[in-house]
Design a protein around this motif. Structure first.
Motif, PDB file in Angstrom:
ATOM      1  N   LEU A 200       4.021  80.026 117.701  1.00  0.00           N
ATOM      2  CA  LEU A 200       3.364  79.287 118.778  1.00  0.00           C
ATOM      3  C   LEU A 200       1.927  78.907 118.414  1.00  0.00           C
ATOM      4  O   LEU A 200       1.446  77.831 118.781  1.00  0.00           O
ATOM      5  N   HIS A 205      -0.858  76.742 120.546  1.00  0.00           N
ATOM      6  CA  HIS A 205      -0.932  77.636 121.708  1.00  0.00           C
ATOM      7  C   HIS A 205      -1.886  78.792 121.428  1.00  0.00           C
ATOM      8  O   HIS A 205      -1.892  79.347 120.331  1.00  0.00           O
ATOM      9  N   THR A 264       0.098  78.663 128.292  1.00  0.00           N
ATOM     10  CA  THR A 264       0.892  77.503 127.872  1.00  0.00           C
ATOM     11  C   THR A 264       2.240  77.898 127.278  1.00  0.00           C
ATOM     12  O   THR A 264       3.033  77.029 126.925  1.00  0.00           O
ATOM     13  N   ALA A 265       2.478  79.191 127.142  1.00  0.00           N
ATOM     14  CA  ALA A 265       3.755  79.666 126.603  1.00  0.00           C
ATOM     15  C   ALA A 265       4.172  80.928 127.342  1.00  0.00           C
ATOM     16  O   ALA A 265       3.345  81.814 127.584  1.00  0.00           O
ATOM     17  N   SER A 293       6.041  76.018 126.890  1.00  0.00           N
ATOM     18  CA  SER A 293       6.940  76.516 125.847  1.00  0.00           C
ATOM     19  C   SER A 293       7.530  77.852 126.284  1.00  0.00           C
ATOM     20  O   SER A 293       6.866  78.653 126.953  1.00  0.00           O
ATOM     21  N   THR A 352      10.250  75.290 122.337  1.00  0.00           N
ATOM     22  CA  THR A 352       8.824  75.388 122.046  1.00  0.00           C
ATOM     23  C   THR A 352       8.341  74.070 121.460  1.00  0.00           C
ATOM     24  O   THR A 352       9.083  73.366 120.771  1.00  0.00           O
ATOM     25  N   VAL A 355       1.203  72.109 122.687  1.00  0.00           N
ATOM     26  CA  VAL A 355       0.658  72.343 124.023  1.00  0.00           C
ATOM     27  C   VAL A 355       0.710  71.047 124.824  1.00  0.00           C
ATOM     28  O   VAL A 355       0.336  69.971 124.327  1.00  0.00           O
TER      29      VAL A 355
END
Length: 361
Positions: A200, A205, A264-265, A293, A352, A355
């Motif tokens: 990530l 991310h 963001t994940a 994601s 995934t 961003v």
């Protein structure tokens, strides 16, 4: 079926167990103290010490060795003990069919591998026993089997109490037991988070969220390892840990808060955790990876039945078997071997991506 009789050990057997624990765990070297010294130290008679030593020689924990001054015994060397095969006893408060198919197949694979090389394996389902009856049944099984290693499938106190009085190496497959004797096996979230974080981070991310909801067992070691990984990777990793039942409302509140704070994940620990949150994405009109994601740290083949497929590390039977094999051989966890297995099973999927633009503002 009559309950197993709880057999009380003779004093010399208890003494032999105590000496064996010291030999195996503290690494005694050279001649043991004299029989009289041991008798005085443990406050028992000399004949009791002699019986205990004879029993330990029979178990191949000690070996007879003549000396110039006296005949003594020494702890058997690793080479001498190498001929003693592993005898693994797996104790469970649930039948094997209760567990995830991957775990069940991993145990079957482990049994086949151990038996193929001449080692012992026995899985005992104690789901019909409870409380003190379970502890007594465990003790009876330990006396009958005399294992060198014991794996507890869950952190059940009665399973542990039945095992703890015996000189055996102990590991827990799921959950923690408050004992330094017990090696924690099973899912190790630290290495899994490291694999996901590296992937990530390369996509831009920097802030992740992991919801540990509905957890009745504290994950002290895993949480510490996750914090270490976040520091090493230079990312922010928010964790919510709760023992409350993860209702849809509870999940919504948790994920809403995470996304509002700039995560963001989303890293879901297990596949079931992700399934519980599927409705959330539909209700909020969110799609992955466009809006956020998504990674499942321990996934299943079902992850590739969705569109898009979910990024995850696959938990495979090999993972379970290799981990326990490593513990049998070294007494600990070979982190490099553990990581290599999950690296091989890491699947990028399609959940995934970079961003989202809205999150960059």
């Amino acid at each position: 079926m009559p309950s197993a009789k709880f057999e009380k050990k003779a004093t010399f057997e208890l003494l032999a167990d105590a000496i064996e624990v010291q030999v195996r765990q503290e690494g005694w070297k050279g001649l043991l103290p004299s029989g009289r010294d041991l008798a005085q130290q443990h406050k028992v008679s000399l004949p009791t010490v002699q019986k205990a030593i004879a029993l330990l020689i029979e178990r191949k924990v000690l070996v007879s060795r003549g000396g110039k001054r006296r005949v003594g015994v020494v702890a058997a060397s690793p080479h001498q003990r190498a001929s003693v095969k592993f005898e693994l006893l797996v104790l469970s408060a649930k039948p094997l069919s209760f567990y995830d198919s991957t775990i069940a197949m991993g145990m079957v694979q482990l049994a086949e591998e151990l038996k193929a090389r001449g080692d012992g394996y026995r899985f005992v389902d104690l789901s019909e026993k409870a409380g003190v009856a379970r502890r007594k049944a465990v003790h009876a099984e330990m006396v009958r089997t005399r294992p060198t290693h014991c794996v507890l499938m869950s952190p059940d106190s009665h399973l542990y109490q039945g095992v703890a009085r015996h000189p055996v190496r102990i590991a827990s497959m799921f959950g923690n037991l408050r004992s330094k004797r017990v090696q924690r096996l099973g899912v190790q979230y630290g290495p899994l988070v490291e694999i996901a974080a590296r992937h990530l981070k390369a996509l831009g991310h920097r802030r992740f969220f992991i919801p540990f909801l509905g957890r009745k067992v504290r994950l002290k070691v895993s949480l510490a390892n996750i914090a270490r990984v976040a520091k090493e990777q230079g990312v922010d990793l928010d964790i919510e840990y709760s023992a409350e039942v993860p209702t849809p409302e509870r999940i919504e509140a948790s994920l809403d808060k995470a996304l509002a704070s700039g995560c963001t994940a989303l890293l879901f620990p297990l596949w079931d955790d992700f399934l519980s949150a599927l409705g959330y994405f539909a209700r909020r009109g969110l799609s992955y990876p466009l809006d956020v994601s998504v990674v499942v740290l321990v996934g299943t083949p079902s992850a590739f039945c969705l569109t898009p497929p979910i990024a995850c590390c696959l938990n495979q039977p090999e993972t379970i078997a290799r981990q326990i094999q490593g513990w049998l051989a070294s007494g600990g966890i070979d982190w490099d071997a553990f990581m290599s297995v999950f690296h091989r099973t890491w699947q990028v999927g399609g959940s995934t991506g970079p961003v989202a633009r809205s999150a960059r503002r």
